[in-house]
Write an enzyme that holds these catalytic residues in place. Structure first.
Site: not given
Ligand SMILES: *Cc1c(COP(=O)(O)O)cnc(C)c1O
Length: 416
Positions: A231, A273, A276, A315, A342
């Site tokens: 995130g 995790e 992005r 988005y 389309c």
């Molecule tokens: C999508 C997701 C991520 C990665 O999110 P980013 O915005 O790409 O950092 C990590 N953990 C989980 C559980 C996700 O669904």
């Protein structure tokens, strides 16, 4: 401050490249990805048992996963295919977090067979996992803070998000898991997507450290690690400011020292995790302008469409656009930059100021290295483009070919 958006190849180099690999294609920059991976490892490396599990869904290509693994990264998977992709890149065992939701039994079994760390999304999955597979020694649970945490544009308000356990459920879950044979525990949360606020992420860490302490005080169960999820945002707009990883790690460390250390819970492992923030800025969708249309607005039509990159349509996301060889030209025109679906939301940019674009110009869509091609689809019979990797030595190899019409027809059943 306005950051200048860059692209690693000159117009002449692109001309050459497009002779071999016609547009559209994704181009990823190995050097940029590796340097960024080292910056993340360097910033967070002091945390006990630190691990970044790259979110495979962001860029599901084993060549990329392998180069991240060489930088010490693991993988975060949420499906059968993503588990196999991690395996193809040589990422196995506890280097995989299996953070899925609404999970089918077979996927739990595959994750367990690979030795991945299961991160449960719901209380009922404790029994489901036991019934259809087994409760492993090390297991993690995902927390949803609900109204305790403010929302975010992509993921929504936590209390309206489908993910995770409530606090009360967690207090019951860990003792139950322990009764069923689990011995080591993790705690996970992910409440934001593409969030650029440093304070927001530090606050998330504070919530999760406090919760680990509360779980210990309530149940006597000690967490082995917390996982802060993904995130972390990237500066899609030139005026956005990137998150300083060192500053972020320092802020999280302060929370660790205030909450975890005095309560005797150290060492507590810290995992993340991110997807992005790892590859996003180091990928570009390279297209060519096909048509210029003049009606009530000016349209530039590309040889790509939202089948290759759906974030703007999905988005309303901003992706910076540049035109190869015209980087210094005045943005004298206002265009809607569109694809060929389309669907009227098939627009890479709406009313965007750009230099004058001629048919054949290379139109480059920036910051497409995460959640880009991965989100593609085949609506309207569109074929998804391929992926190229620019290596540190300047050479370029294809790491995924474009789809062909045979791929598109491969699932049809011939009439007897
Ligand atoms: C999508 C997701 C991520 C990665 O999110 P980013 O915005 O790409 O950092 C990590 N953990 C989980 C559980 C996700 O669904």
């Amino acid at each position: 401050m306005i950051e200048k958006k860059t692209f690693p190849l000159s117009k002449a180099a692109l001309d050459d490249l497009a002779k071999k690999y016609p547009t559209p294609f994704y181009l990823y920059d190995e050097k940029g990805i590796r340097e960024n991976a080292r910056a993340i490892g360097g910033a967070f490396g002091a945390f006990p048992a630190f691990k970044e599990h790259f979110a495979v869904k962001a860029l599901p290509n084993p060549v990329i996963l392998k180069l991240l693994a060489a930088e010490g990264f693991g993988a975060d998977c949420s499906s059968y295919a993503e588990l196999l992709l991690a395996g193809m890149a040589g990422i196995t065992g506890g280097d995989i977090m299996f953070t899925s939701n609404n999970t089918p039994a077979g996927e739990y079994r595959t994750a367990l067979d690979m030795g991945a760390v299961i991160n449960l999304d719901d209380f009922t999955h404790i029994e489901y996992l036991e019934k259809h597979a087994r409760i492993p020694e090390l297991i993690s649970c995902r927390y949803n803070p609900g109204p305790l945490k403010a929302g975010n544009a992509i993921i929504g308000k936590p209390e309206e998000a489908k993910y995770g356990f409530t606090r009360e459920q967690l207090m019951a879950a860990y003792p139950l898991l322990q009764k069923k044979g689990a011995k080591r525990f993790g705690l996970h949360t992910m409440v934001a997507s593409n969030e650029l606020s440093l304070e927001y992420h530090i606050e998330t860490a504070r919530i999760i450290f406090s919760l680990a302490l509360e779980i210990f005080n309530t149940t006597g169960i000690k967490m082995e690690f917390v996982n802060l999820g993904g995130g972390v945002g990237i500066p899609y707009k030139p005026e956005d400011r990137a998150i300083d990883f060192r500053e972020l790690a320092k802020g999280i460390e302060t929370q660790y020292r205030n909450i975890i250390v005095p309560s005797g819970l150290a060492p507590l492992g810290v995992r993340i995790e991110w997807g992005r923030a790892v590859t996003g800025p180091y990928g570009w969708l390279v297209t060519r302008a096909l048509h210029h249309k003049h009606i009530y607005r000016e349209y530039v039509g590309l040889d790509s469409c939202m089948a290759d990159l759906m974030r703007p349509a999905l988005y309303g996301a901003y992706h910076h656009i540049s035109v190869a060889g015209k980087e210094e030209d005045a943005a004298a025109e206002v265009y809607d930059v569109v694809g060929s679906l389309c669907e009227n939301n098939d627009k890479f940019a709406i009313q965007r100021k750009l230099p004058k674009i001629e048919a054949g110009d290379f139109v480059i869509i920036h910051d497409a290295g995460a959640h880009g091609r991965a989100m593609g689809f085949n609506y309207n019979g569109k074929l998804r483009c391929g992926e190229l990797l620019l290596h540190a030595d300047g050479s370029i190899t294809r790491i995924r070919r474009p789809e062909t019409i045979d791929d598109y027809f491969a699932t049809l059943v011939k009439e007897e």
